[in-house]
Design an enzyme around this catalytic site. Sequence first.
Site, PDB file in Angstrom:
ATOM      1  N   LYS A 191      26.127  41.659  51.338  1.00 43.63           N
ATOM      2  CA  LYS A 191      26.870  40.541  51.933  1.00 43.63           C
ATOM      3  C   LYS A 191      28.361  40.813  51.778  1.00 43.63           C
ATOM      4  O   LYS A 191      28.867  40.960  50.661  1.00 43.63           O
ATOM      5  CB  LYS A 191      26.489  39.231  51.236  1.00 43.63           C
ATOM      6  CG  LYS A 191      27.289  38.039  51.746  1.00 43.63           C
ATOM      7  CD  LYS A 191      26.756  36.729  51.210  1.00 43.63           C
ATOM      8  CE  LYS A 191      27.602  35.560  51.689  1.00 43.63           C
ATOM      9  NZ  LYS A 191      27.070  34.279  51.221  1.00 43.63           N
ATOM     10  N   ARG A 201      31.591  27.386  56.683  1.00 41.67           N
ATOM     11  CA  ARG A 201      32.192  26.642  55.562  1.00 41.67           C
ATOM     12  C   ARG A 201      32.636  25.262  56.008  1.00 41.67           C
ATOM     13  O   ARG A 201      32.598  24.310  55.224  1.00 41.67           O
ATOM     14  CB  ARG A 201      33.334  27.460  54.957  1.00 41.67           C
ATOM     15  CG  ARG A 201      32.785  28.706  54.242  1.00 41.67           C
ATOM     16  CD  ARG A 201      33.871  29.604  53.698  1.00 41.67           C
ATOM     17  NE  ARG A 201      33.297  30.852  53.173  1.00 41.67           N
ATOM     18  CZ  ARG A 201      33.993  31.956  52.952  1.00 41.67           C
ATOM     19  NH1 ARG A 201      35.293  31.984  53.195  1.00 41.67           N
ATOM     20  NH2 ARG A 201      33.397  33.035  52.485  1.00 41.67           N
ATOM     21  N   LYS A 249      24.654  41.137  56.029  1.00 40.35           N
ATOM     22  CA  LYS A 249      25.392  39.999  56.566  1.00 40.35           C
ATOM     23  C   LYS A 249      26.883  40.279  56.521  1.00 40.35           C
ATOM     24  O   LYS A 249      27.354  40.718  55.470  1.00 40.35           O
ATOM     25  CB  LYS A 249      25.042  38.782  55.708  1.00 40.35           C
ATOM     26  CG  LYS A 249      25.773  37.521  56.061  1.00 40.35           C
ATOM     27  CD  LYS A 249      25.385  36.449  55.080  1.00 40.35           C
ATOM     28  CE  LYS A 249      26.204  35.210  55.394  1.00 40.35           C
ATOM     29  NZ  LYS A 249      26.035  34.197  54.413  1.00 40.35           N
TER      30      LYS A 249
END
Length: 326
Positions: A191, A201, A249
Amino acid sequence: MRRLRSEPWIRQLVAEHSLNSSDLILPLFLREDSSVASEIPNLDGVTRLTPDQTLATATQAESLGIPAVALFPWVAEADKDTNCTLALNPDNLVCRTVRALKQANPNLGVICDVALDPYNAHGHDGLVSADGTILNDETLALLAQQALTLAEAGADIVAPSDMMDGRVLAIRSALEGAGHKDTKILSYAAKYASVFYGPFREAVNSQGNLKGALQSDKRTYQMNPANSDEALREVALDLAEGADLVMVKPCGPYLDIIHRVKETFRVPTFAYQVSGEYAMLRSAANAGAFPWQSALLESLRAAKRAGADAILTYGALDAAQALSAT
Ligand code: PBG
């Protein structure tokens, strides 16, 4: 070469990779009720869902052949604290949703994030010391407890997205110790510290806090976008610690990483087409640059070609609908 491209049927026969709704995972943003806005800035077509809407959307996903959903809660400021108390509460929004989903749609897989960022005021995935350091080992005990709480609620897969060292082993030990032998661990193994998480977010209400925190980015625990060999070391460690599935990711800008991970380990490798990738495709499509569905499908096929076995995408419903129409 053009003989094998002359008609759709021959193009289908010689296609090297296929994209199906069974390759897709739908992330769902949860809200307690309609006092929290449904619209999410920059994620046109994606909304925060009330419990009723969550069940309806999950049913729709299942009927389109999508095997699993992944849950992300919106948490009010008043419910956040430094110890992330709510993360360990078996009656928090995620746990209640898992129970409701498993009852209503027992054959739909439910994936839950393991990380502390929705539950503290600073938006970091781990505990933060007074001087702003993200604490590693102190965080592990909490993550293991959080994973256990989710497994007990009925989560099929727990997905540590926090990037603390040693979390997979801590979670696996806690699960085994409590008899949860079949709970799968999908590790966000590679990640990256990516700017493309921005809209997410906002969606889960953790961005404002991160901006004001002593450490305003996640670069001391998420990976440097300049690195590729390091992703292989991350994956090797997580597999050794007991991960069943690994994730790369973001997706599109990191297809080389997906490819290297798949070629090296030959294990189930998932990719997360993150919020910023969706936002880019969607806003360009909305501006008339290209058709939305075609762009979405092409981006997902690219992930399959790179080696992804499954892809988390906010476009899962649209993609599944488009695939069933062809
Ligand atoms: C939190 C988490 C993030 C995402 C999934 N889990 C954000 C972050 O690490 O800051 C990003 C997903 C997206 O952007 O779509 N641990």
